[in-house]
Design a protein around this motif. Structure first.
Motif, short mmCIF file in Angstrom:
data_model
loop_
_atom_site.label_atom_id
_atom_site.label_comp_id
_atom_site.label_asym_id
_atom_site.label_seq_id
_atom_site.Cartn_x
_atom_site.Cartn_y
_atom_site.Cartn_z
N VAL A 46 0.87 -1.05 -0.12
CA VAL A 46 0.13 0.02 -0.10
C VAL A 46 0.64 1.06 0.16
O VAL A 46 0.00 2.36 -0.54
CB VAL A 46 -1.01 -0.31 1.18
CG1 VAL A 46 -1.80 -1.07 0.99
CG2 VAL A 46 -0.31 0.07 2.35
N ILE A 47 2.17 1.35 0.24
CA ILE A 47 3.10 2.16 0.59
C ILE A 47 4.12 1.94 0.50
O ILE A 47 5.20 0.78 0.88
CB ILE A 47 3.22 2.73 1.70
CG1 ILE A 47 1.42 3.72 1.88
CG2 ILE A 47 4.10 4.10 2.22
CD1 ILE A 47 1.59 4.37 0.60
N TYR A 48 5.09 2.36 -0.53
CA TYR A 48 6.49 1.95 -0.74
C TYR A 48 7.75 3.00 -0.61
O TYR A 48 7.45 4.74 -0.67
CB TYR A 48 6.84 1.04 -2.24
CG TYR A 48 6.38 2.00 -3.40
CD1 TYR A 48 5.21 2.18 -4.23
CD2 TYR A 48 7.65 2.82 -4.33
CE1 TYR A 48 5.02 3.16 -4.78
CE2 TYR A 48 7.46 3.15 -5.51
CZ TYR A 48 5.99 3.59 -5.21
OH TYR A 48 6.35 4.15 -6.77
N GLU A 49 8.97 2.63 -0.16
CA GLU A 49 9.62 3.79 -0.06
C GLU A 49 9.29 5.37 0.49
O GLU A 49 9.24 6.87 0.36
CB GLU A 49 10.58 4.44 -1.81
CG GLU A 49 11.07 3.37 -2.22
CD GLU A 49 11.40 3.51 -3.45
OE1 GLU A 49 11.11 4.92 -4.17
OE2 GLU A 49 11.26 2.89 -3.94
N ASP A 50 8.78 4.80 1.58
CA ASP A 50 8.07 5.67 2.55
C ASP A 50 7.22 5.96 2.63
O ASP A 50 6.30 6.33 3.78
CB ASP A 50 9.18 6.51 3.05
CG ASP A 50 10.88 6.03 4.04
OD1 ASP A 50 11.29 6.12 3.70
OD2 ASP A 50 10.80 4.96 3.82
N SER A 51 7.29 7.19 1.16
CA SER A 51 5.57 7.61 1.44
C SER A 51 5.02 7.68 0.12
O SER A 51 3.49 8.28 -0.64
CB SER A 51 5.71 9.90 1.37
OG SER A 51 7.10 8.81 0.55
N LYS A 52 5.95 6.32 -1.10
CA LYS A 52 4.75 6.29 -2.33
C LYS A 52 4.07 5.17 -2.48
O LYS A 52 3.67 4.80 -1.72
CB LYS A 52 5.83 5.87 -3.42
CG LYS A 52 7.05 6.95 -3.20
CD LYS A 52 7.77 6.26 -4.16
CE LYS A 52 9.49 7.46 -3.91
NZ LYS A 52 10.65 7.43 -4.46
N ARG A 53 2.81 5.58 -3.03
CA ARG A 53 1.45 4.86 -2.80
C ARG A 53 1.14 4.36 -4.71
O ARG A 53 1.65 5.10 -5.18
CB ARG A 53 0.54 5.87 -3.14
CG ARG A 53 -1.02 5.42 -2.67
CD ARG A 53 -2.34 5.82 -2.63
NE ARG A 53 -1.89 7.56 -3.50
CZ ARG A 53 -2.07 9.13 -3.40
NH1 ARG A 53 -1.61 8.73 -1.91
NH2 ARG A 53 -2.13 9.26 -4.56
N PRO A 54 0.97 3.02 -4.63
CA PRO A 54 0.80 2.33 -5.83
C PRO A 54 0.24 2.52 -6.60
O PRO A 54 -0.89 3.12 -6.00
CB PRO A 54 0.94 0.59 -5.62
CG PRO A 54 1.68 0.16 -3.94
CD PRO A 54 1.69 1.89 -3.58
N SER A 55 -0.04 2.31 -7.52
CA SER A 55 -1.36 3.02 -8.40
C SER A 55 -2.23 1.93 -8.11
O SER A 55 -2.16 0.66 -7.25
CB SER A 55 -1.30 2.89 -10.20
OG SER A 55 -0.21 1.96 -10.51
N GLY A 56 -3.28 1.81 -7.64
CA GLY A 56 -4.75 1.71 -7.25
C GLY A 56 -5.10 1.71 -6.12
O GLY A 56 -5.51 0.43 -5.46
#
Lengths: 108, 120
Positions: A46-56
């Motif tokens: 649901v969140i990667y690299e602390d603060s990035k949100r995957p598509s969808g």
């Protein structure tokens, strides 16, 4: 060995903001990832690299990191957001990876 | 993008098992891969990660010296050899794609898991 610490449970009413924290000594140096797992299903990023949100992933999911603590925020939590949330990161050496113990989110 | 695990089953303590994960829908050779396990009713437990091509691997202390991770990029296949199995290795084992060739990154795609039960 390295540890990431999470509170066992968080409970909010629908529409409220849920905050799930993850603390670890290497958090200032290593990216944190967040996974949601619903009962009987595989985890979902649901969140990667602390603060990035995957598509969808809905915009109500956001992440931040400050010092030794990373935070997953669900703004306006909905009943369908219930589940177990796990943080994941590496130790300072990069040789070990670890999950936090998990936080059970209840929205009711 | 799909990951399909197989090879789980019932094995006696001290026994061995080989898990396989077949990847499709992405360029397998360009990504690191990871195995994660989850004991019944417990949280996620990182097991092992392998780099994209060079095959550099990392293991959790709990499995180091007993488990071996490997990959065959020509067959888009990731494997985990489980040896000297213990009751506490009982878990669902997930195969997961790392977001990068760099093993420091986290996973973005997971399989549905295969179940390993260690019992006499």
């Amino acid at each position: 060995s390295y540890h990431l610490t999470q509170a066992p449970s968080v409970s909010v009413s629908p529409g409220q903001t849920a905050r799930i924290t993850c603390s670890g000594d290497a958090v200032p140096k290593k990216h944190v990832y967040w996974y949601q797992q619903k009962s009987g299903q595989a985890p979902v990023l649901v969140i990667y690299e602390d603060s990035k949100r995957p598509s969808g992933i809905p915009e109500r999911f956001s992440g931040s990191s400050s010092g030794t603590m990373a935070t997953l925020t669900i703004s306006g939590a909905q009943v369908e957001d219930e589940g177990d949330f796990f943080c994941y990161s590496a130790d300072r050496s990069g040789n070990q990876r670890v999950f936090g113990g998990g936080t059970k989110l209840t929205v009711l | 993008v799909q990951l399909l695990e197989s090879g789980g089953g019932l094995v006696q303590p001290g026994g061995s098992l080989r898990l396989t994960c077949v990847a499709s829908g992405f360029s397998f050779r360009h990504y690191a891969m990871t195995w994660v396990r989850q004991a019944p009713g417990k949280g996620l437990d990182w097991v092992s990660t392998i780099s994209d091509r060079v095959g550099i691997s990392y293991y959790a202390d709990s499995v180091k010296g007993r488990f071996i991770i490997s990959r065959d990029n020509s067959r888009n296949t990731l494997s985990l050899e489980l040896n000297s199995l213990r009751v506490e290795d009982t878990a669902t084992y997930y195969c997961a794609k790392v977001r990068s060739q760099d093993t420091d990154y986290g996973m973005d795609v997971w399989g549905q898991g295969t179940t390993v039960t260690v019992s006499s």
